[in-house]
Design a protein around this motif. Structure first.
Motif, PDB file in Angstrom:
ATOM      1  N   PRO A 191       8.555  10.950  -7.275  1.00 47.90           N
ATOM      2  CA  PRO A 191       7.184  11.452  -7.138  1.00 47.90           C
ATOM      3  C   PRO A 191       6.294  11.104  -8.334  1.00 47.90           C
ATOM      4  CG  PRO A 191       8.757  13.157  -6.531  1.00 47.90           C
ATOM      5  CD  PRO A 191       9.552  12.029  -7.119  1.00 47.90           C
ATOM      6  N   LEU A 192       6.851  11.145  -9.531  1.00 47.75           N
ATOM      7  CA  LEU A 192       6.053  10.803 -10.707  1.00 47.75           C
ATOM      8  C   LEU A 192       5.639   9.334 -10.677  1.00 47.75           C
ATOM      9  CD1 LEU A 192       4.819  11.543 -13.412  1.00 47.75           C
ATOM     10  CD2 LEU A 192       7.047  11.115 -14.493  1.00 47.75           C
ATOM     11  N   ALA A 193       6.562   8.462 -10.306  1.00 52.91           N
ATOM     12  CA  ALA A 193       6.221   7.043 -10.204  1.00 52.91           C
ATOM     13  C   ALA A 193       5.116   6.820  -9.176  1.00 52.91           C
ATOM     14  CB  ALA A 193       7.462   6.226  -9.838  1.00 52.91           C
ATOM     15  N   TRP A 194       5.218   7.469  -8.026  1.00 53.40           N
ATOM     16  CA  TRP A 194       4.178   7.357  -7.005  1.00 53.40           C
ATOM     17  C   TRP A 194       2.821   7.811  -7.555  1.00 53.40           C
ATOM     18  CZ3 TRP A 194       3.325   5.050  -2.545  1.00 53.40           C
ATOM     19  CH2 TRP A 194       4.404   4.621  -1.750  1.00 53.40           C
ATOM     20  N   ALA A 195       2.785   8.934  -8.256  1.00 54.50           N
ATOM     21  CA  ALA A 195       1.521   9.452  -8.791  1.00 54.50           C
ATOM     22  C   ALA A 195       0.911   8.484  -9.802  1.00 54.50           C
ATOM     23  CB  ALA A 195       1.755  10.820  -9.430  1.00 54.50           C
ATOM     24  N   LEU A 196       1.729   7.950 -10.689  1.00 54.61           N
ATOM     25  CA  LEU A 196       1.217   7.046 -11.719  1.00 54.61           C
ATOM     26  C   LEU A 196       0.791   5.707 -11.123  1.00 54.61           C
ATOM     27  CD1 LEU A 196       3.783   7.832 -14.558  1.00 54.61           C
ATOM     28  CD2 LEU A 196       1.351   8.436 -14.531  1.00 54.61           C
TER      29      LEU A 196
ATOM     30  N   THR B 122      -0.337   5.290  -8.097  1.00 56.86           N
ATOM     31  CA  THR B 122      -1.607   5.575  -7.423  1.00 56.86           C
ATOM     32  C   THR B 122      -2.755   5.572  -8.430  1.00 56.86           C
ATOM     33  OG1 THR B 122      -0.457   6.901  -5.745  1.00 56.86           O
ATOM     34  CG2 THR B 122      -2.830   7.257  -5.999  1.00 56.86           C
ATOM     35  N   ALA B 123      -2.517   6.156  -9.602  1.00 56.47           N
ATOM     36  CA  ALA B 123      -3.542   6.156 -10.645  1.00 56.47           C
ATOM     37  C   ALA B 123      -3.843   4.737 -11.120  1.00 56.47           C
ATOM     38  CB  ALA B 123      -3.084   7.030 -11.813  1.00 56.47           C
ATOM     39  N   HIS B 124      -2.809   3.916 -11.272  1.00 54.11           N
ATOM     40  CA  HIS B 124      -3.002   2.519 -11.672  1.00 54.11           C
ATOM     41  C   HIS B 124      -3.921   1.803 -10.688  1.00 54.11           C
ATOM     42  CE1 HIS B 124      -1.634  -1.536 -13.144  1.00 54.11           C
ATOM     43  NE2 HIS B 124      -1.964  -1.842 -11.891  1.00 54.11           N
ATOM     44  N   VAL B 125      -3.642   1.935  -9.396  1.00 55.33           N
ATOM     45  CA  VAL B 125      -4.454   1.269  -8.376  1.00 55.33           C
ATOM     46  C   VAL B 125      -5.869   1.819  -8.388  1.00 55.33           C
ATOM     47  CG1 VAL B 125      -4.743   0.925  -5.890  1.00 55.33           C
ATOM     48  CG2 VAL B 125      -2.475   0.701  -6.924  1.00 55.33           C
ATOM     49  N   ALA B 126      -6.019   3.134  -8.484  1.00 55.61           N
ATOM     50  CA  ALA B 126      -7.356   3.741  -8.475  1.00 55.61           C
ATOM     51  C   ALA B 126      -8.191   3.262  -9.649  1.00 55.61           C
ATOM     52  CB  ALA B 126      -7.220   5.266  -8.493  1.00 55.61           C
ATOM     53  N   LEU B 127      -7.598   3.182 -10.832  1.00 56.92           N
ATOM     54  CA  LEU B 127      -8.333   2.720 -12.009  1.00 56.92           C
ATOM     55  C   LEU B 127      -8.741   1.257 -11.862  1.00 56.92           C
ATOM     56  CD1 LEU B 127      -6.186   4.501 -14.739  1.00 56.92           C
ATOM     57  CD2 LEU B 127      -8.611   4.934 -14.269  1.00 56.92           C
ATOM     58  N   GLU B 128      -7.847   0.426 -11.328  1.00 52.01           N
ATOM     59  CA  GLU B 128      -8.190  -0.979 -11.112  1.00 52.01           C
ATOM     60  C   GLU B 128      -9.332  -1.124 -10.114  1.00 52.01           C
ATOM     61  OE1 GLU B 128      -4.870  -3.483 -10.096  1.00 52.01           O
ATOM     62  OE2 GLU B 128      -4.763  -4.132 -12.187  1.00 52.01           O
ATOM     63  N   LEU B 129      -9.239  -0.407  -9.006  1.00 49.68           N
ATOM     64  CA  LEU B 129     -10.265  -0.529  -7.978  1.00 49.68           C
ATOM     65  C   LEU B 129     -11.612   0.008  -8.463  1.00 49.68           C
ATOM     66  CD1 LEU B 129      -8.229   0.459  -4.793  1.00 49.68           C
ATOM     67  CD2 LEU B 129      -8.897  -1.833  -5.537  1.00 49.68           C
ATOM     68  N   ALA B 130     -11.576   0.965  -9.384  1.00 54.04           N
ATOM     69  CA  ALA B 130     -12.807   1.521  -9.938  1.00 54.04           C
ATOM     70  C   ALA B 130     -13.394   0.650 -11.049  1.00 54.04           C
ATOM     71  CB  ALA B 130     -12.542   2.931 -10.464  1.00 54.04           C
ATOM     72  N   GLY B 131     -12.705  -0.431 -11.396  1.00 54.40           N
ATOM     73  CA  GLY B 131     -13.184  -1.289 -12.478  1.00 54.40           C
ATOM     74  C   GLY B 131     -12.954  -0.697 -13.852  1.00 54.40           C
ATOM     75  N   ALA B 132     -12.077   0.292 -13.962  1.00 52.36           N
ATOM     76  CA  ALA B 132     -11.820   0.964 -15.240  1.00 52.36           C
ATOM     77  C   ALA B 132     -10.562   0.425 -15.890  1.00 52.36           C
ATOM     78  CB  ALA B 132     -11.710   2.468 -15.011  1.00 52.36           C
ATOM     79  N   ASP B 133     -10.479  -0.907 -16.011  1.00 54.38           N
ATOM     80  CA  ASP B 133      -9.276  -1.519 -16.582  1.00 54.38           C
ATOM     81  C   ASP B 133      -9.017  -1.073 -18.011  1.00 54.38           C
ATOM     82  OD1 ASP B 133      -8.569  -2.892 -14.307  1.00 54.38           O
ATOM     83  OD2 ASP B 133      -9.654  -4.709 -14.861  1.00 54.38           O
ATOM     84  N   ALA B 134     -10.082  -0.738 -18.742  1.00 53.69           N
ATOM     85  CA  ALA B 134      -9.914  -0.320 -20.135  1.00 53.69           C
ATOM     86  C   ALA B 134      -9.217   1.041 -20.233  1.00 53.69           C
ATOM     87  CB  ALA B 134     -11.265  -0.257 -20.839  1.00 53.69           C
TER      88      ALA B 134
END
Length: 414
Positions: free
Chosen positions: A234-239, A241-253
């Motif tokens: 579950p922790l891997a799934w949550a993290l 998901t956060a990785h993908v969300a940040l990339e899609l939001a353009g928040a690579d930094a």
């Protein structure tokens, strides 16, 4: 006297369809092995045409990187994954083995669509679309079959749920890629590829490793205590998901907020699984070595993101992605598929010379691909890396294909 386990050539040809359909892994692993060479043959020639100016090489109807990524993520690697999952899901869940009518159509649709789509990469958007549609039909059949096995079982097995969720995300990602091929904004393809790598391939790969590496280690190492914490999936799934969300939001930094914990999570597993105790047999060592690429990939992702935040400059390019895809996905593919192939063909659980050569050369391919991101004349190094993949895999593919096309050496069915 002829060994009755191996029929004469006419008999063998007549029995070949039934032999290939005897187990999910036979048919789908063979398709995957052929896809390994198909994908990289096209990609090597495509890269060479761009680097050396081959005017007559047919160009794809979409950006070449789209074609390469989409069919590698959703065509080549999933053939092996479906072969594995359709074989082990009933075993994990104490259900009977699947009948042929449940997995032969999956193999036919995914591999047939994959070949059709590759023909489309030679200049036909209609064929490319048709091929991806057919792949999608295979995904739908696989998802329904796996879900029905899970639903019929009284054992609610965590790894099965995680793998099923990954396949569902993969289906959604493939739909997004298909939408891009039919004219949706390019963001749809970006979504497809992010979901494919971080929501489909990586969760399924990690779920299988989480279950199988401790299991194999416990079988081979005296006094080994398997470490398989329930909280880590579950922790891997949550993290992720956060990785993908940040990339899609353009928040690579700010992506390091997910990537640094992922590096620590995967690194903790690599250490807890005690690779220093896994030197024998070679198959087990290869699994541990392959897994070591995973925390390294996310350490590079985290460093890249933190550097962008500190300096405003993106460094490393696609190097972290290819440490993940070639280093982890590619190396684990060789190790895990060789292990399953040996065991399910009645052979000794040994790595063997050709798999070791493939595995070793693949580590060099990672280095070549990273070099393409970090120095001048990147396309030249891309061509070398793609050709290196072909050189590494060709003998392994031929050996594996021979095993899938011949009966088990112990005379057992399957």
């Amino acid at each position: 006297m002829r060994d009755s386990r191996f029929p004469s050539r006419p008999e063998a040809l007549a029995q070949l369809p039934a032999l290939l359909a005897a187990a999910p892994h036979r048919l789908l692993f063979l398709a995957g092995a052929l896809a390994v060479l198909t994908s990289m043959t096209w990609w090597t020639l495509q890269l060479a045409s761009l680097r050396y100016g081959w005017a007559h090489w047919p160009q794809p109807p979409v950006p070449p990187g789209w074609g390469h990524a989409l069919l590698t993520v959703y065509g080549m690697l999933p053939l092996f994954m479906f072969g594995f999952l359709l074989t082990v899901f009933p075993r994990w869940l104490d259900r009977p083995a699947l009948p042929r009518r449940r997995y032969v159509p999956v193999a036919s649709a995914v591999f047939g669509g994959y070949l059709l789509a590759h023909a489309g990469l030679l200049g036909s958007l209609a064929l490319l679309r048709a091929g991806v549609l057919l792949i999608g039909a295979g995904y739908a059949m696989a998802l329904v079959t796996l879900a029905q096995v899970l639903h019929a079982s009284t054992a609610r097995q965590q790894h099965a749920w995680s793998c099923l969720a990954g396949v569902a995300v993969g289906g959604a990602g493939l739909a997004a890629g298909l939408a891009a091929l039919f004219g949706a904004p390019p963001a749809a393809m970006t979504l497809a590829l992010r979901l494919g790598v971080f929501g489909f391939l990586l969760p399924v790969y990690f779920s299988v490793c989480h279950r199988m590496i401790p299991f194999f280690s416990g079988n081979a190492i005296a006094g080994y205590r398997p470490w398989r914490p329930r909280w880590s999936l579950p922790l891997a799934w949550a993290l992720l998901t956060a990785h993908v969300a940040l990339e899609l939001a353009g928040a690579d930094a700010w992506r390091w907020l997910a990537d640094a914990p992922l590096a620590l999570l995967f690194g903790a597993h690599a250490l807890a699984w005690q690779p220093w105790r896994a030197r024998r047999p070679g198959l087990l060592l290869a699994l541990h070595l392959a897994f070591a690429w995973l925390p390294l990939a996310f350490a590079l992702y985290a460093w890249q993101s933190a550097w962008l935040l500190a300096s405003g400059r993106m460094v490393l390019g696609l190097a972290p992605l290819h440490v993940l895809t070639i280093g982890y996905f590619g190396s684990m593919l060789v190790a895990m598929v060789t292990r399953v192939t040996q065991g399910h063909s009645g052979r000794a659980l040994q790595m063997g010379t050709l798999p070791w050569v493939c595995f070793a050369l693949l580590q060099g391919v990672v280095v070549l691909r990273v070099r393409a991101e970090l120095g001048p004349d990147g396309y030249r190094w891309l061509v070398l890396a793609a050709a290196g993949w072909l050189i590494a895999f060709a003998p392994w593919v031929l050996r594996s294909a021979w095993i899938y096309l011949t009966p088990r050496v112990d005379g057992k069915p399957g």
